[in-house]
Design a protein around this motif. Structure first.
Motif, PDB file in Angstrom:
ATOM      1  N   THR A 160      38.398   6.842 -43.732  1.00 36.51           N
ATOM      2  CA  THR A 160      38.373   6.059 -42.306  1.00 36.51           C
ATOM      3  C   THR A 160      38.337   6.762 -41.254  1.00 36.51           C
ATOM      4  O   THR A 160      38.025   6.362 -40.273  1.00 36.51           O
ATOM      5  N   GLU A 204      27.754 -11.657 -40.313  1.00 35.52           N
ATOM      6  CA  GLU A 204      28.320 -12.478 -41.264  1.00 35.52           C
ATOM      7  C   GLU A 204      29.549 -13.021 -41.156  1.00 35.52           C
ATOM      8  O   GLU A 204      29.824 -14.457 -41.346  1.00 35.52           O
ATOM      9  N   ARG A 233      39.559  -9.893 -45.873  1.00 37.15           N
ATOM     10  CA  ARG A 233      39.010  -9.780 -47.347  1.00 37.15           C
ATOM     11  C   ARG A 233      37.897  -8.646 -47.466  1.00 37.15           C
ATOM     12  O   ARG A 233      37.508  -8.106 -48.630  1.00 37.15           O
ATOM     13  N   SER A 234      37.339  -8.183 -46.302  1.00 36.68           N
ATOM     14  CA  SER A 234      36.309  -7.317 -46.482  1.00 36.68           C
ATOM     15  C   SER A 234      36.866  -5.820 -46.140  1.00 36.68           C
ATOM     16  O   SER A 234      38.012  -5.624 -45.528  1.00 36.68           O
ATOM     17  N   ASP A 261      26.540  -5.564 -36.039  1.00 36.88           N
ATOM     18  CA  ASP A 261      25.817  -5.287 -37.408  1.00 36.88           C
ATOM     19  C   ASP A 261      25.799  -6.486 -38.509  1.00 36.88           C
ATOM     20  O   ASP A 261      26.442  -7.491 -37.985  1.00 36.88           O
ATOM     21  N   GLU A 262      24.919  -6.351 -39.406  1.00 32.73           N
ATOM     22  CA  GLU A 262      24.981  -7.511 -40.291  1.00 32.73           C
ATOM     23  C   GLU A 262      26.497  -8.050 -41.107  1.00 32.73           C
ATOM     24  O   GLU A 262      26.569  -9.167 -40.992  1.00 32.73           O
ATOM     25  N   LEU A 263      27.305  -7.244 -40.983  1.00 30.02           N
ATOM     26  CA  LEU A 263      28.619  -7.642 -41.817  1.00 30.02           C
ATOM     27  C   LEU A 263      29.220  -8.252 -40.689  1.00 30.02           C
ATOM     28  O   LEU A 263      29.978  -9.400 -41.015  1.00 30.02           O
ATOM     29  N   GLN A 264      29.412  -7.657 -39.443  1.00 26.90           N
ATOM     30  CA  GLN A 264      29.969  -8.659 -38.628  1.00 26.90           C
ATOM     31  C   GLN A 264      29.374  -9.733 -38.305  1.00 26.90           C
ATOM     32  O   GLN A 264      30.118 -10.791 -37.791  1.00 26.90           O
ATOM     33  N   ARG A 312      27.371   8.243 -32.621  1.00 27.29           N
ATOM     34  CA  ARG A 312      26.803   7.123 -32.567  1.00 27.29           C
ATOM     35  C   ARG A 312      27.719   6.025 -32.742  1.00 27.29           C
ATOM     36  O   ARG A 312      27.891   5.221 -32.130  1.00 27.29           O
ATOM     37  N   THR A 313      28.490   6.409 -33.932  1.00 23.62           N
ATOM     38  CA  THR A 313      29.727   5.378 -34.253  1.00 23.62           C
ATOM     39  C   THR A 313      30.769   5.211 -33.012  1.00 23.62           C
ATOM     40  O   THR A 313      31.276   4.015 -32.977  1.00 23.62           O
ATOM     41  N   ARG A 333      29.435   3.234 -30.404  1.00 23.37           N
ATOM     42  CA  ARG A 333      29.405   1.769 -30.841  1.00 23.37           C
ATOM     43  C   ARG A 333      30.854   1.216 -30.646  1.00 23.37           C
ATOM     44  O   ARG A 333      30.965  -0.070 -30.414  1.00 23.37           O
ATOM     45  N   PRO A 371      25.939  13.907 -35.148  1.00 21.93           N
ATOM     46  CA  PRO A 371      25.185  12.598 -34.568  1.00 21.93           C
ATOM     47  C   PRO A 371      25.526  11.420 -34.796  1.00 21.93           C
ATOM     48  O   PRO A 371      25.722  10.670 -34.163  1.00 21.93           O
ATOM     49  N   GLY A 372      25.939  11.237 -36.400  1.00 16.54           N
ATOM     50  CA  GLY A 372      26.155   9.875 -36.785  1.00 16.54           C
ATOM     51  C   GLY A 372      27.583   9.488 -36.221  1.00 16.54           C
ATOM     52  O   GLY A 372      27.823   8.386 -35.959  1.00 16.54           O
ATOM     53  N   GLU A 373      28.456  10.549 -36.208  1.00 16.11           N
ATOM     54  CA  GLU A 373      29.850  10.055 -35.622  1.00 16.11           C
ATOM     55  C   GLU A 373      29.921   9.781 -34.154  1.00 16.11           C
ATOM     56  O   GLU A 373      30.365   9.007 -33.650  1.00 16.11           O
TER      57      GLU A 373
END
Lengths: 67, 154
Positions: free
Chosen positions: B4, B98, B153-154, B93-96, B19-20, B23, B15-17
């Protein structure tokens, strides 16, 4: 839904944050998918498959092997 | 747990980190802006009420605010409680999304169920009459509780 996301990520030595950034989702989303608590949408599943240059069914397993 | 934590805490994240991190920063800015706006609206109401009421204690009937300022405040609440959250939905994003939709569902179901239950309790002499502010609090509380439940729960 079972999946090989964690294995594929580990093979590339990516952190969850790295994968999340590449998929343009939150790190929590990656974690939830890896632990099977969230099934990705079809567009996200396609993004994951493209990123790992695999087919969706090679990454995700819905447990139905009769189809 | 180690997973985590981001790999590179140094100056050159991958690059990915990167961008995270952007976010996460954006999310904190959104939350800060929402809190600031809430504080501003609350402060203006508290400072401009010439009556004896209080919006936050449910005594809105005795609130007395200048008509023009009242319109500005109503617009502020429209922005803070409708437009900003709607824009926020496009940024997550889609999880958030939901999780947020489930939280809204919890709040909505609470109101749908609470009003007739409260009315029956009132009819039987067990409670006071249903009250708009009380229902608002029920919606807010149920939404927050649903969100926490889904998050845990997630």
């Amino acid at each position: 839904m079972k999946n090989r996301l964690k294995v594929l990520r580990a093979e590339r030595d990516w952190s969850q944050a790295e994968l999340a950034g590449r998929l343009d989702v939150s790190r929590q989303a990656v974690n939830a998918i890896e632990t099977g608590k969230h099934d990705p949408s079809l567009p996200l599943a396609f993004r994951i498959a493209r990123l790992f240059e695999s087919r969706i069914e090679d990454i995700f397993d819905d447990g139905d092997h009769h189809a | 747990m180690m997973e985590t934590i981001m790999h590179s805490e140094g100056q050159n994240p991958s690059p990915g980190e990167a961008r995270t991190r952007r976010r996460i920063r954006k999310q904190w800015i959104y939350l800060g802006l929402a809190a600031l706006l809430g504080g501003l609206l609350g402060g203006v109401i508290a400072g401009s009420d010439s009556g004896g009421g209080s919006l936050f204690l449910g005594d809105y009937a005795d609130l007395r605010i200048d008509p023009v300022l009242a319109l500005v405040l109503a617009g502020g609440f429209l922005f803070a409680f409708v437009l900003l959250p709607l824009w926020g939905f496009t940024q997550i994003d889609e999880l958030q999304r939901e999780q947020n939709l489930l939280a809204f569902t919890g709040g909505c179901l609470a109101v749908l169920g609470c009003f007739p239950i409260w009315a029956m309790l009132h009819a039987g002499g067990h409670a006071g009459p249903p009250d708009a502010f009380g229902l608002y609090l029920v919606a807010f509380g149920a939404m927050a509780a649903s969100f926490l439940f889904v998050k845990l729960r997630s």
